[in-house]
Design a protein around this motif. Structure first.
Motif, PDB file in Angstrom:
ATOM      1  N   GLN A 278      41.528  45.593  44.734  1.00 41.17           N
ATOM      2  CA  GLN A 278      40.936  44.432  45.558  1.00 41.17           C
ATOM      3  C   GLN A 278      41.491  43.380  45.600  1.00 41.17           C
ATOM      4  O   GLN A 278      42.753  42.569  43.996  1.00 41.17           O
ATOM      5  CB  GLN A 278      39.728  44.487  45.041  1.00 41.17           C
ATOM      6  CG  GLN A 278      38.519  45.227  45.281  1.00 41.17           C
ATOM      7  CD  GLN A 278      37.134  45.643  44.959  1.00 41.17           C
ATOM      8  OE1 GLN A 278      36.412  44.439  46.016  1.00 41.17           O
ATOM      9  NE2 GLN A 278      36.825  45.990  44.477  1.00 41.17           N
ATOM     10  N   SER A 279      41.340  42.096  45.629  1.00 37.53           N
ATOM     11  CA  SER A 279      41.986  40.808  45.743  1.00 37.53           C
ATOM     12  C   SER A 279      41.966  39.900  44.328  1.00 37.53           C
ATOM     13  O   SER A 279      40.079  40.906  43.502  1.00 37.53           O
ATOM     14  CB  SER A 279      41.807  39.971  46.606  1.00 37.53           C
ATOM     15  OG  SER A 279      40.338  39.594  46.405  1.00 37.53           O
ATOM     16  N   VAL A 280      42.362  39.043  43.613  1.00 41.57           N
ATOM     17  CA  VAL A 280      41.971  38.450  42.355  1.00 41.57           C
ATOM     18  C   VAL A 280      40.459  37.243  42.262  1.00 41.57           C
ATOM     19  O   VAL A 280      41.178  36.325  43.228  1.00 41.57           O
ATOM     20  CB  VAL A 280      42.918  38.865  41.528  1.00 41.57           C
ATOM     21  CG1 VAL A 280      42.428  37.695  40.262  1.00 41.57           C
ATOM     22  CG2 VAL A 280      44.102  39.556  40.873  1.00 41.57           C
ATOM     23  N   VAL A 281      39.743  37.948  42.329  1.00 32.26           N
ATOM     24  CA  VAL A 281      38.638  36.581  42.438  1.00 32.26           C
ATOM     25  C   VAL A 281      38.206  36.398  41.335  1.00 32.26           C
ATOM     26  O   VAL A 281      38.126  37.413  40.308  1.00 32.26           O
ATOM     27  CB  VAL A 281      38.178  36.759  43.578  1.00 32.26           C
ATOM     28  CG1 VAL A 281      38.508  37.011  45.216  1.00 32.26           C
ATOM     29  CG2 VAL A 281      37.386  38.114  43.267  1.00 32.26           C
ATOM     30  N   GLY A 282      36.756  34.985  41.046  1.00 33.89           N
ATOM     31  CA  GLY A 282      36.463  34.892  40.390  1.00 33.89           C
ATOM     32  C   GLY A 282      36.967  33.780  39.260  1.00 33.89           C
ATOM     33  O   GLY A 282      37.749  32.978  39.382  1.00 33.89           O
ATOM     34  N   THR A 283      36.151  33.506  38.349  1.00 34.98           N
ATOM     35  CA  THR A 283      35.992  32.115  37.633  1.00 34.98           C
ATOM     36  C   THR A 283      37.159  32.505  36.551  1.00 34.98           C
ATOM     37  O   THR A 283      36.679  33.465  35.452  1.00 34.98           O
ATOM     38  CB  THR A 283      35.047  31.582  37.427  1.00 34.98           C
ATOM     39  OG1 THR A 283      34.554  31.240  38.371  1.00 34.98           O
ATOM     40  CG2 THR A 283      35.359  29.811  36.988  1.00 34.98           C
ATOM     41  N   ARG A 284      37.587  31.825  35.896  1.00 36.94           N
ATOM     42  CA  ARG A 284      38.457  32.296  34.611  1.00 36.94           C
ATOM     43  C   ARG A 284      37.384  32.095  33.438  1.00 36.94           C
ATOM     44  O   ARG A 284      36.712  31.351  33.854  1.00 36.94           O
ATOM     45  CB  ARG A 284      39.648  31.392  34.378  1.00 36.94           C
ATOM     46  CG  ARG A 284      40.298  30.892  32.409  1.00 36.94           C
ATOM     47  CD  ARG A 284      41.115  30.320  32.820  1.00 36.94           C
ATOM     48  NE  ARG A 284      41.640  30.437  31.193  1.00 36.94           N
ATOM     49  CZ  ARG A 284      42.728  29.539  30.915  1.00 36.94           C
ATOM     50  NH1 ARG A 284      43.086  28.116  31.466  1.00 36.94           N
ATOM     51  NH2 ARG A 284      42.627  29.278  29.640  1.00 36.94           N
ATOM     52  N   ASN A 285      37.953  33.184  32.184  1.00 39.04           N
ATOM     53  CA  ASN A 285      37.221  33.051  31.594  1.00 39.04           C
ATOM     54  C   ASN A 285      35.555  34.136  31.691  1.00 39.04           C
ATOM     55  O   ASN A 285      34.953  34.560  31.233  1.00 39.04           O
ATOM     56  CB  ASN A 285      36.422  32.046  30.554  1.00 39.04           C
ATOM     57  CG  ASN A 285      37.671  31.308  29.852  1.00 39.04           C
ATOM     58  OD1 ASN A 285      37.979  31.612  29.780  1.00 39.04           O
ATOM     59  ND2 ASN A 285      37.632  29.932  30.312  1.00 39.04           N
ATOM     60  N   TYR A 286      34.809  34.358  33.072  1.00 36.93           N
ATOM     61  CA  TYR A 286      34.350  35.307  33.413  1.00 36.93           C
ATOM     62  C   TYR A 286      34.553  36.463  33.822  1.00 36.93           C
ATOM     63  O   TYR A 286      33.588  37.384  34.090  1.00 36.93           O
ATOM     64  CB  TYR A 286      33.514  34.061  34.581  1.00 36.93           C
ATOM     65  CG  TYR A 286      32.612  33.094  33.847  1.00 36.93           C
ATOM     66  CD1 TYR A 286      31.746  33.337  33.309  1.00 36.93           C
ATOM     67  CD2 TYR A 286      33.512  31.568  33.405  1.00 36.93           C
ATOM     68  CE1 TYR A 286      31.833  31.658  32.221  1.00 36.93           C
ATOM     69  CE2 TYR A 286      32.895  30.553  33.388  1.00 36.93           C
ATOM     70  CZ  TYR A 286      31.385  30.271  32.249  1.00 36.93           C
ATOM     71  OH  TYR A 286      31.100  29.413  31.612  1.00 36.93           O
ATOM     72  N   PHE A 287      35.624  36.444  34.904  1.00 36.42           N
ATOM     73  CA  PHE A 287      36.005  37.783  35.433  1.00 36.42           C
ATOM     74  C   PHE A 287      36.784  38.505  34.392  1.00 36.42           C
ATOM     75  O   PHE A 287      37.088  38.424  33.522  1.00 36.42           O
ATOM     76  CB  PHE A 287      36.926  37.210  36.808  1.00 36.42           C
ATOM     77  CG  PHE A 287      38.307  36.999  35.910  1.00 36.42           C
ATOM     78  CD1 PHE A 287      38.953  37.317  34.897  1.00 36.42           C
ATOM     79  CD2 PHE A 287      38.810  35.472  36.686  1.00 36.42           C
ATOM     80  CE1 PHE A 287      40.453  36.815  34.658  1.00 36.42           C
ATOM     81  CE2 PHE A 287      39.325  35.497  36.759  1.00 36.42           C
ATOM     82  CZ  PHE A 287      40.480  35.834  34.941  1.00 36.42           C
TER      83      PHE A 287
END
Length: 736
Positions: free
Chosen positions: A192-201
């Motif tokens: 899948q694509s790289v999504v989310g917020t740094r430090n939380y994914f």
């Protein structure tokens, strides 16, 4: 650009709630109906490429559809369907939007979001345990619902996306929002694509791009650590490369990775929480164990199902359910100035609780004295009381935010414990972190911002805990004074003494009057008991004097107890509300907007803290007042223990009066035969005395061996009449 927003019709534009990289959220209120809503708008598409615009449009439409489906779910923000509520207003909003995308309309949550709660200086070391639990409980229900009922993976869990709805009673409800990155949960792990917020994914999002719904469990663990500690767990100040490399090598039991203070390029695996938090000790231990589940770098282990569950529930959730069920009883030991916290269950006994208190405070078991705060629902500790009875669910929320909002003064703990005998006071030394000790040495030098920020957080935790300890100590001795006041007022001892005083004085006066009358009106009756009478009078005077002193003793104790209630209340205001350790000032100066403290400022703050600590605990009035209340309590107890002796003396004087009365009756029955003068019936004074004696006997409430106790009023009167008639018969002379 988005069209300029303004109030429209009955809808008042209250302001902007926030904005992100591509959107804004506005707050509206209906002027006549009072309904409040939040509207989400895209603010800019021009900076995006064509492909990015297509992707954003897809995600926007997906979020729009999801929010319209989430209706009346307790922990997910519901969409508001203006199609039915106000289609004209819907058209107005959409007409001002761009890219021909519908405006997303949501229920308005009036308490901000969890990110803002964490940014509040008072929460620099994490939220209080109650709030941590509430957030985790809400996320557990919301995420499990998305996964199991909707087949949706959120993929962007973070404090910013947890909003707060505060009710009229001040209670907060936490709700998950922002489904812009949500997508259907795949049955299997797929690319899948790289999504989310740094430090939380999760690590797999970046490392392989192959992931499933277990990424939400990782984010849940990150949020849990952050709301509890106030900081992210895995070297957030480092580059993404260093973070990912460290996470890939992280052992399963590691729940945080920190920089080495001496060498910032060296990272340290942490298996336990730092001490700088607001969690209770028993819950923090179980919380640490649970964190190892969602923060497992192996997504297969992280997402495994619980084998002991009837339904398919992930281990992360089943273990969290058990964690949230733990009930922690909070106790403050006033004599040792120590906060005690114990997990209590339905089968735990009071003896077991007192045993662990004695162990942890080094008291003798028989010296443990428990005091309940005012308005405690259990009201009074009895032999049948269990520790679970002392646990108060409503008192778990100790945050200043809640106290300010609800205007309720919740006790800082559920129980206070004192040393009942052989009282000694000691003050537990503040616990300084290794970083604080190192930075307080003149040789140490550093300008690392992350280190100075951490130093400010450590100092804040120390002064906050000392401030809280002072407030708990003062609240404890204030409650002790209140309990003592109530105990004195409720005690029956004054009434018992007063009753005996009244009845004994009355019967003594009757006896004295009878003797006077006998001497003046019946000289034929010889009272050969002068020595006994003088002894009785002397004993009577001693008993009356002792009883009056005992009453004065109780009155004095009550006056002093009331004085101590007022004094400790004032001390609580002076040292508590006036912030003796300057916590509020420290927050304003060093913690706002993620601030830090220089080494020089820290050393000066540490010096001032030491002076205040010395003045308060060693030279101050706190322990002095506590000892005075202890002494007063013992003083009252001494008076209370003297009551049985006083009542016994009343029994003795009553017995002596009875014996003297019987002797007088006997003297009246056989007087010297000087002349044959008929004797009339017993004088009224005798009957009155008999009646008083009966009331005296029947009113003590205590057993007695006094022979007079077996006679009722009627029997005494009958005896007097029988003797009088006998005298009349035996001494009557026939007429000449």
């Amino acid at each position: 650009m988005i069209g300029k927003m303004e109030s429209w019709g009955n809808w008042l534009l209250c302001g902007e709630l926030g904005q992100g990289g591509f959107g804004k959220v506005h707050h509206w209120r209906h002027l006549s109906g009072g309904q409040e809503i939040a509207t989400k708008h895209i603010k800019d598409l021009n900076s995006l490429s064509a492909d990015q615009q297509i992707k954003l449009s897809e995600r926007w439409n997906m979020e729009y559809n999801w929010t319209r489906e989430f209706q009346q779910l307790p922990h997910i923000v519901a969409g508001v369907i203006l199609d039915e509520l106000d289609p004209a207003f819907r058209d107005f909003l959409n007409g001002r939007h761009i890219a021909k995308l519908p405006v997303i309309v949501l229920e308005y949550c009036n308490g901000g979001d969890v990110r803002k709660r964490l940014q509040s200086p008072e929460n620099a070391n994490g939220l209080v345990e109650f709030e941590v639990r509430e957030i985790l409980a809400a996320l557990r229900l919301a995420v499990h619902f998305l996964h199991s009922k909707c087949g949706v993976c959120h993929r962007d869990l973070k404090p910013d996306n947890i909003v707060i709805q505060r009710g009229a009673d001040g209670k907060k409800v936490y709700k998950l929002t922002d489904f812009g990155l949500a997508r259907g949960t795949p049955e299997k792990t797929i690319l899948q694509s790289v999504v989310g917020t740094r430090n939380y994914f999760a690590p797999e999002v970046v490392v392989s791009g192959i992931y499933n719904k277990a990424v939400d469990y990782w984010s849940l663990g990150i949020i849990a650590y952050e709301v509890a500690i106030g900081e992210l767990p895995f070297i957030p100040h480092q580059t993404p490369k260093n973070i990912i490399m460290s996470l890939e090598k992280k052992p399963r039991e590691v729940i945080a990775i920190t920089e080495d203070h001496a060498d910032p390029s060296r990272f340290i695996n942490q298996k336990h929480l730092p001490n700088e938090h607001h969690l209770s000790r028993p819950w923090a231990e179980k919380f640490t164990e649970w964190l190892r589940l969602p923060l497992d770098s192996d997504q297969k282990r992280r997402g495994q199902l619980a084998s002991d569950e009837v339904q398919s529930v992930p281990v992360v959730f089943s273990a969290l359910d058990k964690l949230l069920q733990i009930k922690v009883l909070t106790i403050f030991s006033v004599n040792s100035s120590k906060l005690l916290e114990y997990a209590v269950t339905d089968d735990m006994t009071k003896e077991r609780l007192i045993g662990v208190i004695a162990r942890d405070t080094e008291m003798a078991i028989e010296d443990v004295y428990l005091v309940l705060p005012t308005f405690h629902p259990h009201k009074k500790i009895t032999p049948s009381t269990k520790p679970i009875d002392l646990y108060v669910e409503e008192w778990r929320d100790t945050s200043k935010d809640t106290r300010k909002w609800t205007k309720r003064s919740t006790p800082p703990v559920m129980v206070y414990v004192f040393q009942g005998k052989n009282t000694k006071y000691s003050v537990s030394e503040p616990v300084f972190t290794t970083l604080m000790l190192k930075c307080n040495t003149p040789k140490f030098k550093s300008e690392e911002r992350w280190l100075l920020k951490r130093l400010a957080l450590d100092m804040h935790c120390v002064i906050s805990k000392e401030q809280a300890k002072v407030e708990m100590f003062l609240s404890g001795i204030n409650e002790h004074a209140l309990v003592l006041e109530d105990e004195i007022i409720a005690s029956p001892f004054k009434d018992m003494i007063n009753k005996q005083l009244l009845t004994t004085a009355s019967v003594f006066d009757q006896l004295q009057g009878l003797r006077t009358e006998a001497k003046t009106e019946s000289p034929s009756i010889q009272l050969n008991d002068s020595a006994e009478w003088e002894k009785l009078k002397a004993s009577y005077e001693v008993i009356i004097d002792s009883a009056n002193k005992l009453l004065a003793h109780f009155d004095s104790c009550l006056r002093q107890a009331r004085n101590k209630v007022n004094v400790t209340k004032q001390l609580l205001q002076d040292y508590g509300e006036k912030d003796i350790f300057h916590v509020n000032g420290f927050q304003r100066q060093y913690l706002r907007n993620g601030g830090s403290i220089s080494l020089g400022e820290f050393r000066e703050a540490a010096k001032e803290f030491g002076k205040t600590y010395q003045k308060l605990h060693i030279d101050g009035p706190l322990v002095k007042e506590a000892k005075m209340i202890d002494t007063l309590h013992l003083h009252f107890a001494a008076g209370r223990s003297a009551v049985p002796t006083a009542l016994e003396k009343f029994e003795h004087i009553k017995s002596d009066i009875s014996k003297l009365l019987l002797k007088m009756l006997k003297s009246a029955a056989f007087p010297p035969m000087v002349s044959p003068i008929p004797i009339s019936v017993a004088p009224p004074a005798m009957l009155q005395l008999s009646d008083e004696m009966s009331r005296l006997t029947m009113g003590t409430g205590h057993p007695s061996s006094d022979p007079f106790d077996s006679l009722t009023t009627n029997s005494v009167i009958a005896e007097a009449e029988r003797i009088s008639k006998m005298l009349q018969t035996e001494m009557e002379v026939d007429p000449a």
